[in-house]
Design a protein around this motif. Sequence first.
Motif, PDB file in Angstrom:
ATOM      1  N   ARG A 121     -49.892 -23.386 -14.901  1.00 44.81           N
ATOM      2  CA  ARG A 121     -50.349 -22.001 -15.001  1.00 44.81           C
ATOM      3  C   ARG A 121     -49.195 -21.052 -15.306  1.00 44.81           C
ATOM      4  NH1 ARG A 121     -55.044 -20.573 -10.630  1.00 44.81           N
ATOM      5  NH2 ARG A 121     -56.610 -21.935 -11.533  1.00 44.81           N
TER       6      ARG A 121
ATOM      7  N   THR B 137     -46.554 -21.709 -17.109  1.00 49.69           N
ATOM      8  CA  THR B 137     -46.042 -21.873 -18.466  1.00 49.69           C
ATOM      9  C   THR B 137     -47.040 -21.458 -19.532  1.00 49.69           C
ATOM     10  OG1 THR B 137     -46.769 -24.182 -18.519  1.00 49.69           O
ATOM     11  CG2 THR B 137     -44.497 -23.762 -17.811  1.00 49.69           C
ATOM     12  N   GLN B 138     -48.292 -21.213 -19.171  1.00 55.22           N
ATOM     13  CA  GLN B 138     -49.280 -20.793 -20.159  1.00 55.22           C
ATOM     14  C   GLN B 138     -49.096 -19.309 -20.469  1.00 55.22           C
ATOM     15  OE1 GLN B 138     -53.087 -21.686 -18.489  1.00 55.22           O
ATOM     16  NE2 GLN B 138     -53.120 -23.755 -19.297  1.00 55.22           N
ATOM     17  N   PRO B 139     -49.123 -18.957 -21.742  1.00 52.96           N
ATOM     18  CA  PRO B 139     -49.022 -17.536 -22.083  1.00 52.96           C
ATOM     19  C   PRO B 139     -50.300 -16.807 -21.668  1.00 52.96           C
ATOM     20  CG  PRO B 139     -49.430 -18.830 -24.044  1.00 52.96           C
ATOM     21  CD  PRO B 139     -49.223 -19.802 -22.915  1.00 52.96           C
ATOM     22  N   GLU B 140     -50.128 -15.588 -21.203  1.00 54.50           N
ATOM     23  CA  GLU B 140     -51.290 -14.825 -20.745  1.00 54.50           C
ATOM     24  C   GLU B 140     -52.095 -14.293 -21.920  1.00 54.50           C
ATOM     25  OE1 GLU B 140     -50.228 -11.830 -17.955  1.00 54.50           O
ATOM     26  OE2 GLU B 140     -49.093 -13.199 -16.712  1.00 54.50           O
ATOM     27  N   ASN B 141     -51.398 -13.905 -22.973  1.00 57.41           N
ATOM     28  CA  ASN B 141     -52.085 -13.339 -24.119  1.00 57.41           C
ATOM     29  C   ASN B 141     -52.229 -14.417 -25.189  1.00 57.41           C
ATOM     30  OD1 ASN B 141     -53.204 -11.747 -26.013  1.00 57.41           O
ATOM     31  ND2 ASN B 141     -51.451 -10.418 -26.328  1.00 57.41           N
ATOM     32  N   THR B 142     -53.436 -14.895 -25.402  1.00 50.99           N
ATOM     33  CA  THR B 142     -53.666 -15.969 -26.364  1.00 50.99           C
ATOM     34  C   THR B 142     -54.246 -15.458 -27.673  1.00 50.99           C
ATOM     35  OG1 THR B 142     -55.828 -16.416 -25.419  1.00 50.99           O
ATOM     36  CG2 THR B 142     -53.970 -17.699 -24.569  1.00 50.99           C
ATOM     37  N   GLN B 143     -54.306 -14.143 -27.855  1.00 54.91           N
ATOM     38  CA  GLN B 143     -54.836 -13.591 -29.093  1.00 54.91           C
ATOM     39  C   GLN B 143     -53.843 -13.819 -30.220  1.00 54.91           C
ATOM     40  OE1 GLN B 143     -57.807 -12.221 -29.589  1.00 54.91           O
ATOM     41  NE2 GLN B 143     -58.380 -12.603 -27.478  1.00 54.91           N
TER      42      GLN B 143
END
Length: 67
Positions: A27, A29-35
């Motif tokens: 969690r 390492t996942q980018p918050e903004n995936t747009q």
Amino acid sequence: MSRPAILIIALLVMAVGASVTTLLVVRATQPENTQLSDEQQLTRQKVFGFSYELPPIEKGQEMRPRW
């Protein structure tokens, strides 16, 4: 408590700890903004094609490829 019971409990505690640690690391390492930006979306469409829905299969149409 017997020795096997203590060993099983210790292994379960270690497994739960490892699972929680893995979840937290993933969690974090996942980018918050995936747009995707407009440029990235255009590149994606060129490579993978457009994201339109496929047309429905007509009655009697075969699903297998014609090779």
